[in-house]
Structures are given as structure tokens and as C-alpha cells.
Design an enzyme around this catalytic site. Sequence first.
Site, PDB file in Angstrom:
ATOM      1  N   ASN A   9       0.877  -1.177   0.000  1.00  0.00           N
ATOM      2  CA  ASN A   9       0.000   0.000   0.000  1.00  0.00           C
ATOM      3  C   ASN A   9       0.905   1.214   0.000  1.00  0.00           C
ATOM      4  O   ASN A   9       1.480   1.565   1.026  1.00  0.00           O
ATOM      5  CB  ASN A   9      -0.886  -0.039   1.259  1.00  0.00           C
ATOM      6  CG  ASN A   9      -1.694   1.239   1.429  1.00  0.00           C
ATOM      7  OD1 ASN A   9      -1.799   2.057   0.510  1.00  0.00           O
ATOM      8  ND2 ASN A   9      -2.268   1.428   2.619  1.00  0.00           N
ATOM      9  N   LYS A  11       0.160   4.240  -0.317  1.00  0.00           N
ATOM     10  CA  LYS A  11      -0.465   5.452   0.240  1.00  0.00           C
ATOM     11  C   LYS A  11      -0.211   6.633  -0.711  1.00  0.00           C
ATOM     12  O   LYS A  11      -0.208   6.433  -1.911  1.00  0.00           O
ATOM     13  CB  LYS A  11       0.036   5.696   1.659  1.00  0.00           C
ATOM     14  CG  LYS A  11      -0.119   4.445   2.530  1.00  0.00           C
ATOM     15  CD  LYS A  11       0.095   4.667   3.991  1.00  0.00           C
ATOM     16  CE  LYS A  11      -0.133   3.354   4.719  1.00  0.00           C
ATOM     17  NZ  LYS A  11      -0.072   3.458   6.160  1.00  0.00           N
ATOM     18  N   HIS A  94      -9.611   1.510   4.547  1.00  0.00           N
ATOM     19  CA  HIS A  94      -8.343   1.647   5.285  1.00  0.00           C
ATOM     20  C   HIS A  94      -8.557   2.596   6.464  1.00  0.00           C
ATOM     21  O   HIS A  94      -9.310   3.560   6.367  1.00  0.00           O
ATOM     22  CB  HIS A  94      -7.249   2.187   4.351  1.00  0.00           C
ATOM     23  CG  HIS A  94      -5.900   2.123   4.984  1.00  0.00           C
ATOM     24  ND1 HIS A  94      -5.452   3.089   5.851  1.00  0.00           N
ATOM     25  CD2 HIS A  94      -4.920   1.190   4.917  1.00  0.00           C
ATOM     26  CE1 HIS A  94      -4.245   2.745   6.280  1.00  0.00           C
ATOM     27  NE2 HIS A  94      -3.896   1.602   5.721  1.00  0.00           N
ATOM     28  N   GLU A  96      -6.872   4.918   7.636  1.00  0.00           N
ATOM     29  CA  GLU A  96      -6.604   6.344   7.361  1.00  0.00           C
ATOM     30  C   GLU A  96      -7.796   6.991   6.672  1.00  0.00           C
ATOM     31  O   GLU A  96      -8.072   8.170   6.882  1.00  0.00           O
ATOM     32  CB  GLU A  96      -5.316   6.478   6.524  1.00  0.00           C
ATOM     33  CG  GLU A  96      -4.079   6.236   7.377  1.00  0.00           C
ATOM     34  CD  GLU A  96      -2.886   5.663   6.647  1.00  0.00           C
ATOM     35  OE1 GLU A  96      -2.846   5.715   5.397  1.00  0.00           O
ATOM     36  OE2 GLU A  96      -1.973   5.143   7.332  1.00  0.00           O
ATOM     37  N   GLU A 166      -5.767  -4.852  10.408  1.00  0.00           N
ATOM     38  CA  GLU A 166      -4.719  -3.858  10.649  1.00  0.00           C
ATOM     39  C   GLU A 166      -5.001  -3.121  11.960  1.00  0.00           C
ATOM     40  O   GLU A 166      -5.758  -2.132  11.961  1.00  0.00           O
ATOM     41  CB  GLU A 166      -4.683  -2.840   9.508  1.00  0.00           C
ATOM     42  CG  GLU A 166      -4.382  -3.434   8.157  1.00  0.00           C
ATOM     43  CD  GLU A 166      -3.714  -2.429   7.227  1.00  0.00           C
ATOM     44  OE1 GLU A 166      -2.620  -2.717   6.762  1.00  0.00           O
ATOM     45  OE2 GLU A 166      -4.278  -1.340   7.001  1.00  0.00           O
ATOM     46  N   GLY A 172       2.244   2.235  10.770  1.00  0.00           N
ATOM     47  CA  GLY A 172       3.216   3.323  10.628  1.00  0.00           C
ATOM     48  C   GLY A 172       3.912   3.694  11.930  1.00  0.00           C
ATOM     49  O   GLY A 172       4.587   4.727  12.021  1.00  0.00           O
ATOM     50  N   SER A 212       3.148  -2.207  10.297  1.00  0.00           N
ATOM     51  CA  SER A 212       4.602  -2.288  10.502  1.00  0.00           C
ATOM     52  C   SER A 212       5.196  -3.647  10.117  1.00  0.00           C
ATOM     53  O   SER A 212       6.116  -4.145  10.768  1.00  0.00           O
ATOM     54  CB  SER A 212       4.963  -1.919  11.941  1.00  0.00           C
ATOM     55  OG  SER A 212       4.570  -0.581  12.213  1.00  0.00           O
TER      56      SER A 212
HETATM   57  P1  PGA Z   1       2.612   0.281   7.645  1.00  0.00           P
HETATM   58  O1  PGA Z   1       1.176   0.534   6.991  1.00  0.00           O
HETATM   59  O2  PGA Z   1       3.128  -1.019   7.075  1.00  0.00           O
HETATM   60  O3  PGA Z   1       3.438   1.449   7.241  1.00  0.00           O
HETATM   61  O4  PGA Z   1       2.404   0.178   9.131  1.00  0.00           O
HETATM   62  C1  PGA Z   1       0.289  -0.530   6.760  1.00  0.00           C
HETATM   63  C2  PGA Z   1      -0.991   0.012   6.167  1.00  0.00           C
HETATM   64  O5  PGA Z   1      -1.406   1.113   6.541  1.00  0.00           O
HETATM   65  O6  PGA Z   1      -1.617  -0.655   5.318  1.00  0.00           O
END
Ligand code: PGA
Length: 249
Positions: A9, A11, A94, A96, A166, A172, A212
Amino acid sequence: MRRKVIAGNWKMNMLPNEAIKFIEELSAQVKNTSNEIILCVPYTDLFYSLLTVQNTNIKIGAQNMHWEEKGAYTGEISGQMLKSIGVEYVIIGHSERRKYFAETDETVNKKIKSALQNELKPIVCVGETLEQREAGNHENIVRNQVKLALEGIQSEQLEKIIIAYEPIWAIGTGRTATSNDANEMIKTIRNEVANLYSEEVAQKLIILYGGSVKSENSKELFSTSDIDGGLVGGASLKPDEFAKICLSV
Ligand code: PGA
């Protein structure tokens, strides 16, 4: 045996020239794997990425879509539009998007239905906040998110859906769920799907872990009984690192 799926992803990262270079570098490294590899890229990279993945084993997804086919929704992109250029997957719900763009369980459900109607495969994200986990509510919260996301979806359509668990506190932050905790939550999701549909449908469903994931922890996470792969954010931005994750199981 369920297949392993590793989805990047990106982003809001990567310009088209960077996307093309990335895919060229990644595809050379992952060409012999039977794991399914997906890159979910920004809208502006979709077309370039689709051209660059031709004759490779990499698939392309978008990161969001609107549930209507067309109309007065300035700035939105529909499932039909994604399908028309050959996109195969789309991330839906997601955290976010839930946090910054007012996405709800209801809009997630509408988007999943629209994606399926347009023959796109949704990667549906669920997960709890830190407060919810600390209060011991995480299992109920995630079960409920799954139930609402899948409302009105037929059992045969589940073959086209991937769920990504998640935990929001792991995204993140560098703080990964332990492989045991992540596996237990994914078993909980599978159990909820078995309640809603059947054990057979639940056993076939691909469920990913995200939060992560990196090459140092991917093998341990992906080797557990119920984690079928990962949705990878930060670590999907470097081709060598992402290739290692793709090849770790
Ligand atoms: P990350 O993000 O691997 O940077 O923690 C995962 C995601 O948001 O899908």
C-alpha cells in the site's frame, strides 16, 4: 491450502516515473514466486503501473473508490472507472480513510458491493484503536466491523474478497502486533465469517495482517496458522525490502 498474498500500500507516495522504476526492479526479483503480489498505488500511477506490470506476476490495485458508478461527486473515482483501465484490486475502508475522510462501516459496505459489481476484488481493512484494545474490546469491535462490512454480500462472493486485519496502533508506528496476537485476531475474524456464512467459506477466505510489516518480521507473521500474508505500507516503498517480504514465505 490458502495462497499467500502480499499487497503493498503505497499510500500518497510515488510519482509515475518512480512507480515504473520500482516495478521494473521488483518484478525481476519476484518473478519465480507463486505468492500473489499486489501493488496498491495512487490513482495517478495506475495507468503507468498497469502498463509496466504486463508480462509480470504483479497485480495492481487502487487505494479507494466511490460506490456510485458516475455522477456529481467532484474528485471521486468509481469502480467502473478503475475496471475500465484494468485495475484488479481495490483497498476499501483503510483506517486512514476512516479517520481522515469520514469513511464508516456503512460506506465501506456500499463500496464493497460496488467493487464486486464491477468485478474488482476488494481488500477490506478492519482493526481496532489502542484505546479499544486496552479496554479489552478489540475482538467485539473487529467482529462487528467484519459483520457490517459484509452485510448483504453472498457467500460465493467471499472468494473475491480479501480481509486485512490492521490494528491501528501498529500502522506506521514501528510497533507490530506479535505474530501470536495477530494470528489470534485473524482466527477471530475467520470465526466470525464462519458464523455469518459457513466454516468452509471461512477456511477459504484470505486474511492478511497489516501494521509495521517488514522483512525482519514477515516470515514469522506469515508462517502462522491463519495469517495468509500482509498489507504492507512503509516497507513497500523500497523494491529490495518489499521483494524480501514477498519472498519470505
Ligand atoms: P505500515 O502501513 O506497514 O506502514 O504500518 C500498513 C498500512 O497502513 O496498510
